[in-house]
Write an enzyme that holds these catalytic residues in place. Structure first.
Site, PDB file in Angstrom:
ATOM      1  N   HIS A 102     -10.022 -27.745 -13.774  1.00  0.00           N
ATOM      2  CA  HIS A 102     -10.603 -28.974 -13.298  1.00  0.00           C
ATOM      3  C   HIS A 102      -9.706 -30.021 -13.131  1.00  0.00           C
ATOM      4  CE1 HIS A 102     -13.465 -32.420 -13.886  1.00  0.00           C
ATOM      5  NE2 HIS A 102     -12.530 -32.868 -14.461  1.00  0.00           N
ATOM      6  N   GLU A 103      -8.529 -30.323 -14.023  1.00  0.00           N
ATOM      7  CA  GLU A 103      -7.741 -31.396 -14.116  1.00  0.00           C
ATOM      8  C   GLU A 103      -6.744 -31.168 -12.738  1.00  0.00           C
ATOM      9  OE1 GLU A 103      -8.114 -34.031 -15.658  1.00  0.00           O
ATOM     10  OE2 GLU A 103      -9.512 -33.299 -17.102  1.00  0.00           O
TER      11      GLU A 103
ATOM     12  N   HIS B  48      -8.261 -32.637  -9.796  1.00  0.00           N
ATOM     13  CA  HIS B  48      -7.745 -34.161  -9.704  1.00  0.00           C
ATOM     14  C   HIS B  48      -6.493 -34.027  -9.074  1.00  0.00           C
ATOM     15  CE1 HIS B  48     -11.200 -36.179 -11.457  1.00  0.00           C
ATOM     16  NE2 HIS B  48     -11.093 -35.448 -12.711  1.00  0.00           N
TER      17      HIS B  48
ATOM     18  N   HIS C 254      -6.167 -33.667  -5.443  1.00  0.00           N
ATOM     19  CA  HIS C 254      -6.804 -35.019  -4.745  1.00  0.00           C
ATOM     20  C   HIS C 254      -5.486 -35.996  -4.511  1.00  0.00           C
ATOM     21  CE1 HIS C 254     -10.448 -37.771  -4.745  1.00  0.00           C
ATOM     22  NE2 HIS C 254      -9.758 -37.719  -3.502  1.00  0.00           N
TER      23      HIS C 254
END
Length: 706
Positions: free
Chosen positions: A495-496, A499, A502
């Site tokens: 998940h991290e 980020h 992105h």
């Protein structure tokens, strides 16, 4: 959803002062007494912060100097006698915060991940100054008039698409911030903003103290029966006479899953539940004052409540749309949670126990149900999830397969803590992409949760490539022992890094539009989407290797993980919806409503939306320790986790129907979503990539609710 939002990424990095002359003198005096590495760009690769030189005492003078430089630049722009142009107004403001951004990006990284008393004192002192600086910019009438002049004739300026978006973004920010208020009302607003900044900082500081002070001491080894021995070794007191169990920043605590002693479970749960509602760690008065000031601010700006004001630039747009979204989820979530509660109650009875299921029992007996239904024991799978393997052979490997990027460890880059690892990332053709810092272990100086942010933001304007960090809170193993993760922690790592991708794939001219600088109900989409690759067969077989034997995880265990994927989803969604609802209830309070009792308000908020129908399912965050909304940037925005979950399941559904994990699909997703930053309308961006509006059905299916 274990991903605590990366709240540090949302900290306002624009700042100012009310007494510029005094602060200018103060900053000059302090800088003369020290060689300050923050005042000049770092000479390290990618401009990464040089932690071998940076000292705590460097931050305040650097930030004050950054404040002064920006204030001077803003005055020049606002008082410029020439006709406003994009270059002398919009671009000039965009360039006004170079020093301030450099200093604050490093400062807030440390206050979140490795703070101390000095940094916390500086944070408290600087908070109102930051609020004042934002007001100095966005409540400056002359400056706003120059932007309005350009905005009103934007179609004739012949700007490229990103430059036009930058102008529009600034103009909208001016209006939202109160640029159209009267001079008298602007002064009131400044007072509100300063108070809000002070209170949010105070809440965060108090909660960190509460978390640390709330650690539960056990002196009898039998009280900790069932808890992993290796974990206990790391928590044993120096005199060997007890064990200190730290609190995570969520309601439920990880050890409740394995604690055999019911009294111990209750003790740990209640310590977490009451951590911030007594004595010097009581946050309730802060909450009451904070929501009141936020409501007053919203009224001054012409809105019925804070949520109406806050949601203006989001995908959801209004509190009504958020509540409509909730109404489509709550009945299915609570019904599934009740079914799960019934199953757990039956398990309690089957074990010869005669008591009613309580919140502190849920995870312990739910694990028994899971083992019985799916024959899945977390301790069976953890040996296959060694931290470094998960990162390098899982997270990085998935990024290589989808986007072509590769990595190389960098041991020559200084870090702020010995546990931090640094990697250099490269494009498929070998072109450098940026630096990645991984800080995974929990410690008392670190805030709870997990997040991503930048030390350096990508920008073509400054020819900058990104320097990005991920922070998590995994238990650190004893010396010489491997760091073995639960599957939930594996997903958090994916998940991290979503980020991070992105941010790494950002391709913007202007830093304020770069990468993750998007609405809260979109920013969690790329990160949640990246979780999907954790169990993807090609990725899983590459990283899920037994830490002793190197053997790949057996298909039998993989099947168990997948089959149990919808297990406990009623609980999981209900606890998140309860927290999201609390957030929205707190921020739809009218300015004339007085809150007498925080706990009573919380109880009523859950009752009116039927989120308390299953007694044993408490909200993921109780108000008193809800740092996302009272100390971070998620006020009236916690719903975004569920909103973006809808997006990520819908997006993964597209991948599944278009060939799954391929370079072509990854490149298309990168080009149309991950690389666009905040340069396009987010709804249009998603629809252009997906080919349709997002649908909620894939989310309900993934949760086992349909």
């Amino acid at each position: 959803m274990k991903k605590a939002i990366p709240f540090l990424a949302l900290v306002l990095l624009i700042a100012a002062c009310n007494d510029s002359k005094k602060q200018s003198t103060e900053s000059t005096d302090e800088m003369n007494n020290t060689e300050n590495p923050l005042l000049a760009e770092s000479t390290l690769p990618y401009g990464a912060p040089d932690f071998s030189k940076i000292k705590d005492e460097n931050f305040k003078p650097a930030m004050l100097e950054g404040i002064e430089q920006q204030k001077k630049a803003v005055e020049e722009i606002a008082n410029n006698k020439e006709e406003p142009t994009f270059e002398n107004t919009v671009l000039a403001l965009e360039k006004s915060s170079v020093l301030l951004d450099r200093a604050t990006q490093v400062f807030y990284a440390l206050t979140g991940a490795n703070t101390n008393e000095t940094l916390r004192a500086i944070e408290t002192e600087m908070a109102p100054k930051f609020a004042a600086q934002k007001d100095m910019i966005y409540l400056n009438e002359n400056l706003f008039n120059r932007f309005k002049t350009l905005y009103d004739k934007k179609e004739t300026l012949n700007l490229d698409a990103e430059s036009l978006k930058l102008l529009e973004n600034y103009y909208e920010d001016f209006e939202i911030a109160g640029a159209n208020l009267s001079a008298e009302d602007k002064e009131k607003l400044k007072s509100f903003n300063e108070k809000i900044a002070t209170l949010t900082t105070k809440f965060g500081k108090t909660l960190l103290d509460a978390n640390n002070a709330g650690a539960v001491i056990f002196t009898n080894k039998e009280d900790l029966a069932g808890v992993d021995e290796d974990f206990l070794k790391t928590k044993e007191s120096e005199d060997g006479k007890g064990w200190s169990i730290p609190l995570q920043n969520t309601t439920q605590q990880p050890l409740l899953q394995s604690m055999e002693n019911r009294a111990s479970r209750e003790k740990l749960f209640k310590a977490a539940w009451h951590r911030a509602d007594h004595g010097e760690y009581d946050t309730r008065e802060i909450i009451k004052e904070l929501v009141e000031v936020r409501a007053q601010k919203a009224k001054l700006l012409g809105f019925n409540n804070y949520a109406e004001w806050s949601l203006q630039k989001t995908m959801a747009k209004t509190p009504e749309n958020v509540n409509k979204f909730f109404s489509g989820l709550i009945p299915a979530a609570t019904a599934k949670a009740q079914t799960e509660a019934d199953e757990i109650q039956q398990m309690i009875k089957a074990k010869g126990q005669d008591f009613t299921l309580e919140p502190w029992d849920w995870n312990y007996y739910a694990e028994m149900v899971r083992k019985e239904k799916y024959d899945l024991d977390e301790n069976q799978i953890k040996p296959y999830f060694e931290l470094k393997n998960v990162l390098e052979k899982g997270v990085f490997y998935a990024a290589e397969k989808l986007y072509g990027i590769t990595y190389k460890p960098r041991t020559d880059i200084p870090t702020y803590h010995e546990d931090v690892m640094v990697y250099e990332l490269f494009e498929e053709d070998g072109e450098p992409l940026g630096l990645f810092y991984a800080d995974y272990y929990a410690r008392p100086s670190k805030s709870g949760g997990a997040w991503m942010s930048n030390f350096v933001t990508q920008s073509k304007l400054y020819n900058k490539k990104p320097v990005i960090y991920n922070v998590c809170n995994y238990p650190k193993p004893a010396e010489g022992e491997p760091a073995l993760l639960t599957y939930d922690e594996v997903e958090t790592m994916f998940h991290e890094f979503g980020h991070a991708l992105h941010g790494f794939f950002a391709d913007q001219e202007y830093p304020s539009l770069s990468g993750t600088a998007v609405a809260r109900d979109f920013v969690e989409f790329p990160s949640q989407f990246n979780e999907n690759w954790a169990l993807y067969p090609e990725i899983l077989k590459n990283y899920a290797l037994h830490y002793k034997t190197g053997e790949p995880i057996p298909q039998e265990l993989i099947d168990k993980i997948k089959n149990s994927g919808t297990f406990n989803q009623g609980y999981s969604l209900t606890e998140n919806l309860a927290a999201s609802n609390l957030d929205m209830q707190w921020h739809t309070i009218a300015a004339d409503k007085q809150i007498e009792d925080v706990n009573a308000f919380e109880k009523e908020a859950l009752n009116t939306t039927n989120l308390d129908v299953v007694h044993a399912v408490p909200p993921r965050y109780r108000s008193t320790y809800f740092s996302h909304i009272f100390a971070g940037g998620y006020a009236a925005g916690y719903y975004s986790y569920s909103w973006t979950e809808m997006l990520h399941h819908d997006a993964y559904n597209w991948f599944e129907t278009h060939g799954g994990l391929t370079r072509e699909n990854g490149q298309r997703f990168r080009d149309m979503i991950l690389s666009r930053g905040n340069t396009l309308n987010l709804e249009k961006m998603y629809k252009d990539w997906r080919g349709s509006e997002p649908k909620i059905e894939p989310m309900l299916k993934a949760r086992g609710l349909k």
